[in-house]
Structure formats: C-alpha cells, structure tokens
Design an enzyme around this catalytic site. Structure first.
Site, PDB file in Angstrom:
ATOM      1  N   HIS A   1      25.428  45.349  47.210  1.00 36.28           N
ATOM      2  CA  HIS A   1      24.770  46.618  47.522  1.00 36.28           C
ATOM      3  C   HIS A   1      25.719  47.805  47.320  1.00 36.28           C
ATOM      4  O   HIS A   1      26.904  47.678  47.620  1.00 36.28           O
ATOM      5  CB  HIS A   1      24.313  46.568  48.986  1.00 36.28           C
ATOM      6  CG  HIS A   1      23.587  47.783  49.423  1.00 36.28           C
ATOM      7  ND1 HIS A   1      22.298  48.071  49.007  1.00 36.28           N
ATOM      8  CD2 HIS A   1      23.972  48.800  50.230  1.00 36.28           C
ATOM      9  CE1 HIS A   1      21.927  49.219  49.558  1.00 36.28           C
ATOM     10  NE2 HIS A   1      22.924  49.676  50.292  1.00 36.28           N
TER      11      HIS A   1
ATOM     12  N   LYS B   1      25.305  47.915  15.660  1.00 40.35           N
ATOM     13  CA  LYS B   1      24.114  48.348  16.416  1.00 40.35           C
ATOM     14  C   LYS B   1      24.498  48.793  17.823  1.00 40.35           C
ATOM     15  O   LYS B   1      24.081  49.841  18.296  1.00 40.35           O
ATOM     16  CB  LYS B   1      23.123  47.182  16.432  1.00 40.35           C
ATOM     17  CG  LYS B   1      21.816  47.365  17.115  1.00 40.35           C
ATOM     18  CD  LYS B   1      21.700  46.911  18.529  1.00 40.35           C
ATOM     19  CE  LYS B   1      22.216  45.593  18.951  1.00 40.35           C
ATOM     20  NZ  LYS B   1      21.309  44.481  18.905  1.00 40.35           N
TER      21      LYS B   1
ATOM     22  N   GLU C   1      20.561  43.764  43.031  1.00 40.82           N
ATOM     23  CA  GLU C   1      20.234  43.184  44.340  1.00 40.82           C
ATOM     24  C   GLU C   1      18.722  43.004  44.498  1.00 40.82           C
ATOM     25  O   GLU C   1      18.261  42.176  45.269  1.00 40.82           O
ATOM     26  CB  GLU C   1      20.808  44.009  45.490  1.00 40.82           C
ATOM     27  CG  GLU C   1      20.162  45.349  45.712  1.00 40.82           C
ATOM     28  CD  GLU C   1      20.853  46.146  46.829  1.00 40.82           C
ATOM     29  OE1 GLU C   1      20.926  45.639  47.959  1.00 40.82           O
ATOM     30  OE2 GLU C   1      21.322  47.270  46.545  1.00 40.82           O
TER      31      GLU C   1
ATOM     32  N   CYS D   1      24.623  42.997  15.357  1.00 37.86           N
ATOM     33  CA  CYS D   1      24.916  43.241  16.781  1.00 37.86           C
ATOM     34  C   CYS D   1      25.977  44.314  17.023  1.00 37.86           C
ATOM     35  O   CYS D   1      25.780  45.213  17.842  1.00 37.86           O
ATOM     36  CB  CYS D   1      25.419  41.965  17.447  1.00 37.86           C
ATOM     37  SG  CYS D   1      24.882  40.419  16.731  1.00 37.86           S
TER      38      CYS D   1
ATOM     39  N   CYS E   1      26.233  39.733  12.165  1.00 37.18           N
ATOM     40  CA  CYS E   1      26.582  40.230  13.498  1.00 37.18           C
ATOM     41  C   CYS E   1      27.639  41.337  13.422  1.00 37.18           C
ATOM     42  O   CYS E   1      27.457  42.415  13.981  1.00 37.18           O
ATOM     43  CB  CYS E   1      27.080  39.073  14.355  1.00 37.18           C
ATOM     44  SG  CYS E   1      27.707  39.597  15.950  1.00 37.18           S
TER      45      CYS E   1
ATOM     46  N   GLU F   1      15.147  48.649  19.159  1.00 30.20           N
ATOM     47  CA  GLU F   1      16.512  49.144  19.364  1.00 30.20           C
ATOM     48  C   GLU F   1      16.793  50.362  18.486  1.00 30.20           C
ATOM     49  O   GLU F   1      17.366  51.354  18.951  1.00 30.20           O
ATOM     50  CB  GLU F   1      17.512  48.029  19.053  1.00 30.20           C
ATOM     51  CG  GLU F   1      17.470  46.916  20.098  1.00 30.20           C
ATOM     52  CD  GLU F   1      18.408  45.767  19.816  1.00 30.20           C
ATOM     53  OE1 GLU F   1      18.715  45.030  20.747  1.00 30.20           O
ATOM     54  OE2 GLU F   1      18.834  45.580  18.649  1.00 30.20           O
TER      55      GLU F   1
ATOM     56  N   TYR G   1      12.665  43.221  18.283  1.00 31.65           N
ATOM     57  CA  TYR G   1      13.758  43.884  19.000  1.00 31.65           C
ATOM     58  C   TYR G   1      14.547  44.843  18.112  1.00 31.65           C
ATOM     59  O   TYR G   1      15.044  45.872  18.598  1.00 31.65           O
ATOM     60  CB  TYR G   1      14.664  42.859  19.699  1.00 31.65           C
ATOM     61  CG  TYR G   1      15.674  42.148  18.825  1.00 31.65           C
ATOM     62  CD1 TYR G   1      16.964  42.640  18.691  1.00 31.65           C
ATOM     63  CD2 TYR G   1      15.345  40.985  18.140  1.00 31.65           C
ATOM     64  CE1 TYR G   1      17.903  41.986  17.906  1.00 31.65           C
ATOM     65  CE2 TYR G   1      16.274  40.327  17.358  1.00 31.65           C
ATOM     66  CZ  TYR G   1      17.554  40.828  17.240  1.00 31.65           C
ATOM     67  OH  TYR G   1      18.473  40.190  16.454  1.00 31.65           O
TER      68      TYR G   1
END
Ligand SMILES: Cc1cc2nc3c(=O)[nH]c(=O)nc-3n(C[C@H](O)[C@H](O)[C@H](O)COP(=O)(O)OP(=O)(O)OC[C@H]3O[C@@H](n4cnc5c(N)ncnc54)[C@H](O)[C@@H]3O)c2cc1C
Length: 460
Positions: A437, A51, A442, A48, A43, A183, A179
C-alpha cells in the site's frame, strides 16, 4: 556418421536462433548462424525494443498534461523526431553489437546473407556458397502481412517503416486491431499526431478478455485517438496533400501516413523448405511438435516461424529447450501454458491465463472479480481515466484461471501474477497475500465481491 561442416546450422539470428546457437556452441558443438539482415532479429531491430523506446517517448505528453494537477507549470514542450530516431538507432546498434559479441564469445560463427535449404543437410548462403550441417534450426521469424490486392496498398507502411519515418506525420491512419496497431496508435497519438485507428472487427484485441477490450478502446478514445470499428480499407488514394483512405462503410479519411498492422505471417519465402521436405501448415508456419521437431528428422524450428505464441521470450525459451534437448542431453520442451502478455498501449495492459469467455467455455461455472477505479495518480488531475483489474476463477476448484489488468505498470504487475498462476494459485491463497500500500496492484489481492456480468444474473 557423415562428416558435416557444422553440427548445427541456424537460419535467423533473432531471439530464438541466437539463444539456441549460443547454448549449442557453448556445449562445444560447431555452430554457424546465417542472418540476412541485422543480428538481433525483429525484437531488437524492428519490434519490442525500438517500440518500447517510442512508448517511453510518447508517454511524456501525458505526464506533461497531468503535471499541472500537482502544481507544476510545464513550459511549452516540443518533440524532435529526428533527434529521437537518431538516439534510438544508436541504442539499437549497440544492442545488436552485443548480440554479435555474445554469439562470437560462445564460439558460434556468423554468416551474413540469406540462407536457403538445398536439401535436408545442405544450406546455401547467398554470397558464401554451400555448407553442410548435421542439424538445422529454422528461426526465421515472421513479417508484416500486407493486403497486396487492395488498390493503393503500395502507399501504406508497416511497423517496419514506422521506425524510420523521415518526419513525424501530422495525421496517421492505422489499420488493425491487434497489439501492434494499438501500441502504435498510442505512440503516434502521444507524440501529437492526429491518430485514427480503423479495425474491421467489433472491437480491438481479439483473443483478449472482453472487458479488457472494451476498456482499452474507451481509454484510447479518452486519450484522443479516434477509434473506428466495423470497417476496413477499400482503397488508398495518393493526393497532393497526402493520402485518402476509403473505407467499406463509405467514409474516407485524409492522412499523411497510412500504416497497416493487420497481422504477421511466418517468414518462409525462398527458404527451400519444400526442397528439404519440411511440412508447412495452412498459414505457411513450419509444423513442429512439442520439442520443436519438424517432420524431417534433422530439422527443427522455433519462434514466430512456427506461429505458436509469437513473443520474444517464447522464441527464446523454445530455442533454449531445443539446445538443451539436442546438445545437453536434457529432453526439454517449453510449456506454452500461462504465458503472460503485455500490450504497451496507453494505458498499458497485462494479461495472463484465460479470458472470461475462454474460462466459461472450458470450465463452465466461473467466478469473476472485477474492479474499475481511478488510479491514485490522477486524483488531482480531474481526468476520467480508469484502471481495470479482473480475476477469472474456477468456481469448483477456486483456481485462478485469468488475471487481467489495464492501467499504469500493468505489464510489470502481470509478470508477478504469472508466477503464482503458473504454480496453480487458488483465490484463497491469492487473497492471503498481504497488500502493498498504496499501490494499484493491491487492488488485485483485495477483490472480495463476486462480479455478476450484465445479462447473466444469479444463474452465472
Ligand atoms: C512491432 C513489433 C513489436 C513487438 N513487440 C513485442 C513485445 O513487446 N514483446 C514481445 O515479447 N514480442 C514482441 N514482438 C514479437 C517479437 O519481436 C517476436 O516474437 C520475436 O522477435 C520472434 O523471434 P524469432 O527468433 O522467432 O524471429 P525474429 O526475431 O524475427 O528473427 C528472425 C531472423 O531471421 C532472419 N532471417 C529470416 N529469413 C532468413 C534467411 N532465409 N536467411 C538468413 N536470415 C533470415 C531475419 O532477418 C531475422 O533477423 C513484437 C513484434 C513486432 C513486429
């Protein structure tokens, strides 16, 4: 009780190992951790964290591109790869140092070297000799799987090397549909590299919701990535100009770098698991129960080496559950249900719960709520980028089974959705939440119309 050098010996100072070692040491246990590379594991060192820095770097290109719509004139931009890599490495070194200090502050002893089980209570660490421990935790993670038999495979890099390329290539071919492939395709494309993604399957991101898969493939192409599906490498040839990838459909593609992101495998090589009698699954993963116990009474395993859900927070929680059970007398097992996922593609993806296909398979009748729309941010830019939000709902109980978002900040949104879904939220409860909003999020609480997937008609 036998007299061991340590109460706990952890092999691997990555996400899972460090969390378990720290917690156990804080309880007063005598703990040692062996690490053959750098503390922090995949990681922090080659996953992670670096990256995400690369994703941030790559995203600027898109911001520069849309800035004109908002009245900005952006001067000529250029990207300094060596400067970026140096900054990234500085930060990674800082983070790794924090991991080391945290271990030391907790009272755990760090041993640098490759560890190997000699028997169920004895570990040999290269350069340090043998030690004994009452309990042993295997937390050795995974590593990229490379197709060794493919002619020219030695020319390809994996994600490990992608973090340390001496220079930014002009052209890259990335093979894979998971993934990590997605990525890195976004990263290199954003940094101005001519990027081709090759995947042998019918679409990328197997296991994700089919609408998400189709949507992201389309959006990647809109951003300029060439996505080629249904084909795979047959050979990589080195030439004076770089490399030529040959594919099973007869086509070929020239590039300066070929990267394989074809999956990862549990890292158990040379670990002595056989000698200790630890059972491995077909794919080489350590077989564990819900408490991360192996078949050998005093040996546990957590994280990617067990190949359950291969994500950092999962490895951490498995390590924590192990330590709580064994050193705090609180039987704890990590619940692998409703773990939210993010893909830091461009645009990014957030996903939690079941895909529509999985939900139909498990629940029969499901209601789908789906919206595709242009994000407000792109109103002035004339681009045709689209977001996707989708809810999968059990028709009988109205429980939300899956939530999938593709669009800016989707990974941030999905963390919040995961809380409600973990608590078993129903669609009426979800809808009773007042919108924030103007946001993209939303849309999630204003999905009213059921979506009838093409081909299913009213019977769906
Ligand atoms: C490119 C990439 C991007 C990723 N992005 C994300 C992301 O965005 N989000 C996310 O949640 N996850 C991500 N992951 C996955 C995540 O990194 C892993 O799930 C996580 O690191 C697993 O932790 P672990 O403790 O099981 O193993 P690791 O973190 O891999 O740690 C294992 C450690 O054990 C050491 N070791 C192995 N064998 C021995 C031995 N015999 N002796 C001594 N030391 C040994 C290794 O050197 C390593 O440091 C990514 C992975 C990659 C490769």
């Amino acid at each position: 009780m036998a007299n061991y050098d340590y109460d706990l010996f952890v092999i691997g100072a990555g996400s899972g190992g460090v969390r378990a070692a720290r917690l156990a040491a804080v309880s007063g246990a005598r703990v040692a951790v062996a690490e053959e590379h750098r503390v922090g594991g995949t990681c922090v060192i080659r996953g992670c964290v670096p990256k995400k820095f690369m994703v941030y770097a790559a995203e600027f290109a898109h911001h520069f591109k849309i800035a004109g719509g908002y009245g900005w004139t952006v001067g000529e931009s250029s990207f300094d790869w060596p400067a970026f890599i140096a900054e990234k490495d500085k930060e990674i070194a800082r983070l790794s140092g924090i991991y080391v200090r945290n271990l030391q502050n907790a009272g755990a002893e760090l041993v640098h070297g490759k560890a190997r089980l000699v028997d169920r209570h004895t570990v040999e660490v290269a350069g340090h000799g043998m030690v004994t421990a009452d309990k042993i935790l295997i937390a050795t993670g995974g590593r990229p799987w490379m197709p060794q038999d493919l002619p020219g495979a030695e020319h390809a890099i994996s994600s490990n090397e992608a973090f340390h390329l001496k220079e930014l290539p002009k052209r890259i071919v990335i093979a894979g549909g998971g993934y990590i492939a997605i990525e890195f395709a976004g990263i290199f494309n954003g940094l101005g590299v001519e990027t081709t993604l090759i995947h042998r399957g019918p679409n990328v991101l197997r296991g994700f919701d089919d609408d998400v898969r189709a949507h992201i493939a389309e959006e990647m192409e809109k951003r300029g990535i060439t996505v080629v599906l249904g084909t795979q490498h047959t050979k990589i040839e080195k030439t004076d100009a770089g490399y030529v990838s040959h594919f099973s459909d007869g086509h070929h593609c020239e590039s300066d770098v070929v990267m394989f992101a074809l999956g990862r495998e549990p890292y158990t090589d040379g670990l002595g698991l056989k000698e200790a009698g630890v059972k491995l699954g077909e794919n080489g993963a350590v077989v564990v129960d819900t408490y991360s116990r192996t078949n050998v009474e005093n040996i546990w395993a957590v994280g990617d080496v067990t190949d359950r859900i291969n994500l950092t927070p999962v490895a951490i929680r498995e390590g924590q559950a192990f330590a709580e059970t064994e050193f705090y007398d609180r039987a704890t097992s990590f619940d692998h249900e409703m773990v939210a996922l993010a893909v830091f593609s461009q645009p990014p993806i957030g996903s939690v719960g079941l895909s529509e296909a999985e939900a139909r398979h498990q629940y029969g009748k499901v209601d789908i709520y789906l919206s595709r729309f242009r994000p407000m941010k792109y109103a002035f830019t004339g681009g045709d980028e689209r977001c996707l939000v989708k809810l999968v709902v059990d028709a009988a109980s109205e429980k939300i089974l899956g939530c999938h978002v593709v669009g800016p900040d989707a990974p941030e949104m999905i963390q919040m959705a995961a809380i409600a879904m973990k608590m078993g939220v129903t669609k009426p409860q979800w809808d009773s939440t007042c919108a924030v909003h103007p946001t993209l999020a939303e849309e999630l609480v204003t999905l009213r119309e059921k979506h009838v997937p093409q081909g299913l008609g009213a019977a769906a």
